[in-house]
Design a protein around this motif. Structure first.
Motif, PDB file in Angstrom:
ATOM      1  N   ARG A 406       0.856  -1.174   0.000  1.00 13.02           N
ATOM      2  CA  ARG A 406       0.000   0.000   0.000  1.00 13.02           C
ATOM      3  C   ARG A 406       0.898   1.232   0.000  1.00 13.02           C
ATOM      4  O   ARG A 406       1.887   1.281   0.736  1.00 13.02           O
ATOM      5  CB  ARG A 406      -0.825  -0.034   1.287  1.00 13.02           C
ATOM      6  CG  ARG A 406      -1.978   0.937   1.393  1.00 13.02           C
ATOM      7  CD  ARG A 406      -2.812   0.588   2.631  1.00 13.02           C
ATOM      8  NE  ARG A 406      -3.334  -0.776   2.539  1.00 13.02           N
ATOM      9  CZ  ARG A 406      -4.427  -1.097   1.862  1.00 13.02           C
ATOM     10  NH1 ARG A 406      -5.120  -0.180   1.233  1.00 13.02           N
ATOM     11  NH2 ARG A 406      -4.833  -2.350   1.814  1.00 13.02           N
ATOM     12  N   GLU A 407       0.563   2.180  -0.854  1.00  7.70           N
ATOM     13  CA  GLU A 407       1.405   3.363  -0.981  1.00  7.70           C
ATOM     14  C   GLU A 407       0.471   4.567  -0.969  1.00  7.70           C
ATOM     15  O   GLU A 407      -0.512   4.569  -1.699  1.00  7.70           O
ATOM     16  CB  GLU A 407       2.118   3.240  -2.326  1.00  7.70           C
ATOM     17  CG  GLU A 407       3.238   4.161  -2.587  1.00  7.70           C
ATOM     18  CD  GLU A 407       3.906   3.766  -3.912  1.00  7.70           C
ATOM     19  OE1 GLU A 407       4.783   2.899  -3.888  1.00  7.70           O
ATOM     20  OE2 GLU A 407       3.538   4.313  -4.954  1.00  7.70           O
ATOM     21  N   ALA A 408       0.741   5.527  -0.134  1.00  2.47           N
ATOM     22  CA  ALA A 408      -0.215   6.648  -0.025  1.00  2.47           C
ATOM     23  C   ALA A 408       0.503   7.983   0.077  1.00  2.47           C
ATOM     24  O   ALA A 408       1.622   8.078   0.600  1.00  2.47           O
ATOM     25  CB  ALA A 408      -1.101   6.449   1.197  1.00  2.47           C
ATOM     26  N   LEU A 409      -0.119   9.006  -0.462  1.00  2.03           N
ATOM     27  CA  LEU A 409       0.293  10.387  -0.238  1.00  2.03           C
ATOM     28  C   LEU A 409      -0.809  10.988   0.632  1.00  2.03           C
ATOM     29  O   LEU A 409      -1.813  11.479   0.109  1.00  2.03           O
ATOM     30  CB  LEU A 409       0.414  11.142  -1.575  1.00  2.03           C
ATOM     31  CG  LEU A 409       1.386  10.546  -2.587  1.00  2.03           C
ATOM     32  CD1 LEU A 409       1.294  11.265  -3.936  1.00  2.03           C
ATOM     33  CD2 LEU A 409       2.815  10.627  -2.054  1.00  2.03           C
ATOM     34  N   PRO A 410      -0.678  10.912   1.931  1.00  2.00           N
ATOM     35  CA  PRO A 410      -1.796  11.256   2.829  1.00  2.00           C
ATOM     36  C   PRO A 410      -2.284  12.683   2.654  1.00  2.00           C
ATOM     37  O   PRO A 410      -3.487  12.947   2.718  1.00  2.00           O
ATOM     38  CB  PRO A 410      -1.225  11.043   4.230  1.00  2.00           C
ATOM     39  CG  PRO A 410       0.071  10.358   4.055  1.00  2.00           C
ATOM     40  CD  PRO A 410       0.513  10.531   2.649  1.00  2.00           C
TER      41      PRO A 410
END
Lengths: 717, 222
Positions: A406-410
């Motif tokens: 999982r990869e996120a740019l919060p």
């Protein structure tokens, strides 16, 4: 007269009836006589041993039909049924050799084994952790072994032109996800695991068994200690932190629990650093390892570890030297747990298996941007081995993997992820034709739900042992691995990358000396190429291909010089491949052509000290200079490192260890960063990628508290 | 009637004992005493091999006895110590010794003599290559001797072997042999006691006294 004759006849026949004499000689298949064979009449106390010339005489009171047994070390027991009054009793036989686990040929192609128990090993576990340059890191020690390259700005294991992600790491047969600590780019990392937990390791630089998958280049399998010897408490006080570990041992179970804290801050304040740290690397970890014996044939192990590490570093940008550059922050949380079991069953069956789970979360900040990624790996495995005879055994296993990323740019509310379920089945047969010749054939089949791909990887190897104890092994096989998660998340349909290995190996260990020579050819296919930068990959394709070929030499000698053990390693790798952002096949930056390592350890009894030195060098790393035409058009100057260590044992339970890496303070350069756009003069500005500091100085005091005063932590160093 | 029954019962037990129990037992004891005295005399690897073979034959006939395997293990361990062959040859002897000692331990668990024998074999494996095996095996050997002593504090062999390991450790750390000498002295006392209480023709392990005396002379006599 008649009466006399009758008496004589009776006497003679009586004698003949009462006593049986058997004579003969025993020889092996090559016609050489065997002394010391145990020869006896089954079910009685009657027996004898063969003499030096292989002959024997057995005299006994005859009992009727009987069975004569021939038994000797290293040979198959043979039983000869003998019928009553079968004359003359001359029984000479040829015994067939038995396969001797300890002396039989082993497959050494690609293998670098460290073990206390087995014979065909390159190193002992202790040798690994006492390598001066290793600084207590298992991988640091492997970098002095053939087939590996030191990539000082990364710290992971690079094998024969392969990227670090192509090496899979296993603990007790179960895959370990994210075995290395997360770090900022160009800051070397370390393995997370405490070398003291392991009794041995099997490191393969290619051609490995069908048991290992998801690895294109190399497999490192670590085996944890089955049962510690005694209860003890260990305390370590180091210049960069400290730790405590308690071991409790019962009759059928044991427990280790430990915790460590390290902070490079105080050290970095005292010793000048090449890097501009905002917050020095600091970490803590806690782990627990329990073992339980169930009966005499089953061992159950459970291991859990959790840790957190963080750092903040200013990375200068080429062309703007007056500014500190970009602030990179890393906050890593990691947990790993596994349970495993081994069982030796009846009728030559044995089984092992277990489950492992790792979860790794990185909170990264790049300037103003924050990135969060999570990587989870679950692995379950069951293996059964059946020994049909001492010559033939079959190992089969079933594995299940679950990969979640999982990869996120919060800040921007963006997130992407994937989940893949994989199944694998493998089967491998070992066939000993004699103590000198073994064949191994294996097949590994896999299926990935996400890629909807099924694959079959065949593997074969064989080994022959010569009269002089040297042995020749040959291995070939196909290896598959899914692309790295970071890229896969962009394009979940990506298929396996593939490699084919061919390895020819010669191995001789005799009288405290070991010689190992190996040549290899490796072919890559389906490598991933892309455009753009990290976390912003574009135009992902799988048309990349390449090769790696070369040879390596290893010589170790513990015999010639008293109290001295040294080894010399030379590796030659010629590798070209199209991968990453490359348009053509080029020599990767992590694959220097020539690597040399020398490790010397010397024990000085009068000083109660072991001194060690390790010296490694290579011919430099390739890089692309945008000011010149082409790709990988330049090479750094050669890398060199001279490390020294001194371990002092003033008392059996106290060790003082001092080590220094890169004593000469050589300014090693691993490549260059270039500015993305040319300057006013039309040139791209460059900044060298250097070591974190000219030297690293390590001081540690290790104290062991135990009822047994001779216990010490030597294994920790 | 009652008397008759009990008498016949007694008789039955008696005759059963006579006809089945004792002769077999006698043959066992007879074979053991003969072979034990041969084993104590055996000096060469060949003689030890013959001895080991003989004990293995007895063991096959008496699978519920631990002593035949124990002596066979001792013979093999001594072959390992005396062999002039390669490291591999020596390892083969010690591996066989280990197998036999483990078999004996299955018949008689927690037996101080067998545990001491297992330690003795570990010491042998260590002696093949002290440089690379010492660090790994010396704690194992000490641990095993410690266990043997705990199982029977009057076992002179366990204490004697522990003394030898202690001496090796002391040498390694540049210390004096005092601790080892103390242990040898107490083993000598226990050997004396053992000799005083032992019955004639005993097949129990009795070896080690001469070795203890020799070791004491060598390390502690001045």
């Amino acid at each position: 007269m008649k009466a006399y004759q009758l008496l004589l006849f009776l006497l003679f026949s009586q004698a003949a009836w009462a006593q049986t004499t058997i004579r003969g000689t025993v020889q092996d298949q090559r016609g050489e006589t065997i002394p010391g064979v145990n020869i006896f009449v089954k079910g009685t106390y009657v027996g004898t041993s063969s003499e030096l010339n292989g002959s024997y005489v057995l005299v006994f009171e005859e009992l009727g039909d009987f069975v004569l047994v021939f038994q000797a070390l290293g040979f198959r027991t043979q039983e000869i049924p003998v019928q009553q009054r079968q004359e003359p009793l001359e029984i000479s036989i040829t015994l067939k050799e038995a396969i001797n686990e300890m002396t039989a040929v082993t497959i050494t192609a690609g293998a670098l084994e460290a073990s206390d128990e087995k014979r065909a090993v390159v190193l002992r576990p202790l040798d690994i952790v006492t390598v001066p340059a290793a600084m207590g890191d298992i991988i640091g020690a492997f970098q002095t072994l053939p087939g590996t390259a030191t990539v000082g700005n990364d710290g992971r294991l690079f094998v024969r032109g392969g990227d670090a992600s192509e090496t899979a790491i296993f603990i007790d047969g179960l895959q370990v996800g994210n075995a290395f600590g997360t770090t900022a780019s160009n800051v070397p990392t370390r393995t997370r695991f405490n070398p003291n937990l392991f009794k041995g390791s099997f490191f393969s630089t290619g051609g490995y068994s069908a048991e290992f998958g998801n690895a294109l280049s190399s497999a490192l399998s670590l085996n944890s200690v089955d049962m510690p010897l005694r209860s003890q408490g260990d305390i370590s006080i180091m210049g960069i932190g400290g730790g405590i570990n308690q071991t409790l041992v019962g009759t059928n179970n044991s427990l280790n629990a430990g915790a460590n804290y390290t902070n490079l801050g105080p050290y970095q304040n005292m010793v000048r650093q090449n890097f501009d740290w905002e917050q020095a690397p600091a970490s803590w970890d806690a782990e627990i390892l329990g073992r339980q014996k169930l009966g005499s044939n089953t061992l159950l192990k459970a291991y859990a570890r959790t840790e957190r590490g963080s750092m903040k570093i200013w990375q200068a940008q080429p062309g703007i030297p007056q500014e500190r550059g970009i602030l990179l922050g890393v906050d890593n949380r990691y947990s790993f747990a596994q349970v495993s079991a081994k069982h030796t069953g009846k009728k030559d069956w044995s089984m092992y298996g277990g489950m492992s789970f790792s979860t790794n979360s990185d909170f990264l900040t790049v300037d103003q941007l924050s990135i969060r990624n999570t990587n989870r790996v679950f692995h379950a495995k069951g293996v059964a081995i059946k020994e049909f005879s001492d010559r033939f055994s079959l190992k089969s296993g079933l594995e299940h993997f679950r990969f979640e990323y999982r990869e996120a740019l919060p800040d921007e509310g963006l997130e992407r992820s994937f989940e893949d379920q994989q199944l694998a089945l493998f089967s491998e047969a070992d066939l000993y034709l004699s103590n000198r010749l073994i064949f191994r054939t294996g097949l590994r089949a896999g299926y990935s739900a996400l890629a909807s791909q099924t694959w079959v990887d065949p593997r074969v190897s064989f080994a022959y042992k010569f009269e002089h104890e040297g042995q020749l092994s040959l291995a070939a096989g196909k290896y598959s691995q899914m692309p790295v998660e970071e890229i896969r998340v962009n394009q979940p349909t990506l298929q396996n990358t593939e490699a084919i290995h061919y390895i020819l190996n010669y191995f001789l260990t005799k009288n405290g000396r070991t010689i190992r020579a190996e040549s290899f050819y490796k072919n890559y296919d389906g490598l991933v190429t892309y455009e753009g930068r990290r976390f912003a990959y574009q135009a992902i394709q799988q048309q990349g291909a390449g090769f790696a070929r070369g040879f390596d030499l290893f010589f170790r000698d513990q015999q010639t010089f008293e109290n001295t053990d040294y080894w010399v390693t030379y590796s030659f790798v010629d590798s070209k491949r199209q991968f990453s952002t490359f348009q053509s096949q080029v020599q990767p930056g992590f694959a220097p052509k020539h690597s040399l390592a020398v490790v010397i350890k010397h024990f000085i009894p009068a000083l109660k000290s072991q001194v060690g030195t390790s010296w490694s060098m290579n011919d430099g790393y390739t890089y692309t200079d945008p000011n010149l035409p082409g790709e990988m058009n330049s090479k750094t100057r050669g890398f060199q490192d001279l490390s020294l260590s001194w371990s002092y044992l003033p008392k059996p339970h106290l060790i003082i260890h001092l080590a220094c890496s890169n004593v000469q303070g050589r300014d090693n350069i691993f490549g260059y960063n270039f500015s993305p756009t040319p300057n006013e003069a039309g040139q791209f500005d460059q900044l060298p990628i250097r070591q974190t500091a000219p030297r690293f100085l390590f001081l540690g005091i290790f104290i062991t508290l135990s009822k047994d005063k001779s216990a010490n932590q030597l294994n920790n160093l | 009637m009652k008397t008759y029954l009990s008498l016949s019962a007694i008789l039955m037990i008696f005759t059963w004992n006579l006809s089945f129990g004792n002769p077999l037992n006698d043959a066992y004891l007879q074979a053991m005493s003969t072979e034990i005295s041969k084993l104590y005399q055996a000096a060469s690897v060949e003689e030890l091999q013959k001895s080991a073979n003989a004990f293995q034959r007895i063991s096959t006939m008496n699978p519920s006895e631990w002593l035949p395997d124990y002596y066979a293990a001792w013979a093999y361990a001594n072959m390992g110590f005396r062999s002039q062959g390669s490291a591999q040859d020596k390892d083969n002897y010690f591996a066989q010794a280990k197998k036999l000692a483990d078999k004996a331990a299955q018949v008689s668990p927690n037996n101080s003599e067998i545990v001491a024998m297992q330690g003795y074999i570990t010491m042998g494996e260590l002696s093949v290559d002290p440089g690379s095996r010492g660090q790994h095996l010396s704690p194992v050997a000490m641990q095993t001797f410690g266990k043997a002593i705990n199982l029977n504090r009057t076992n002179p062999r366990a204490i004697l072997l522990m003394a030898q390991m202690e001496y090796g450790m002391a040498q390694f750390f540049g210390q004096g042999p005092e601790k080892a000498c103390g242990l040898i002295l107490s083993s000598l006392e226990l050997f004396k006691k053992e000799a005083a209480t032992v019955k004639n023709n005993s097949i129990e392990p009795l070896w080690g006294e001469d070795y203890a005396k020799g070791l004491y002379q060598e390390l502690c006599g001045n």
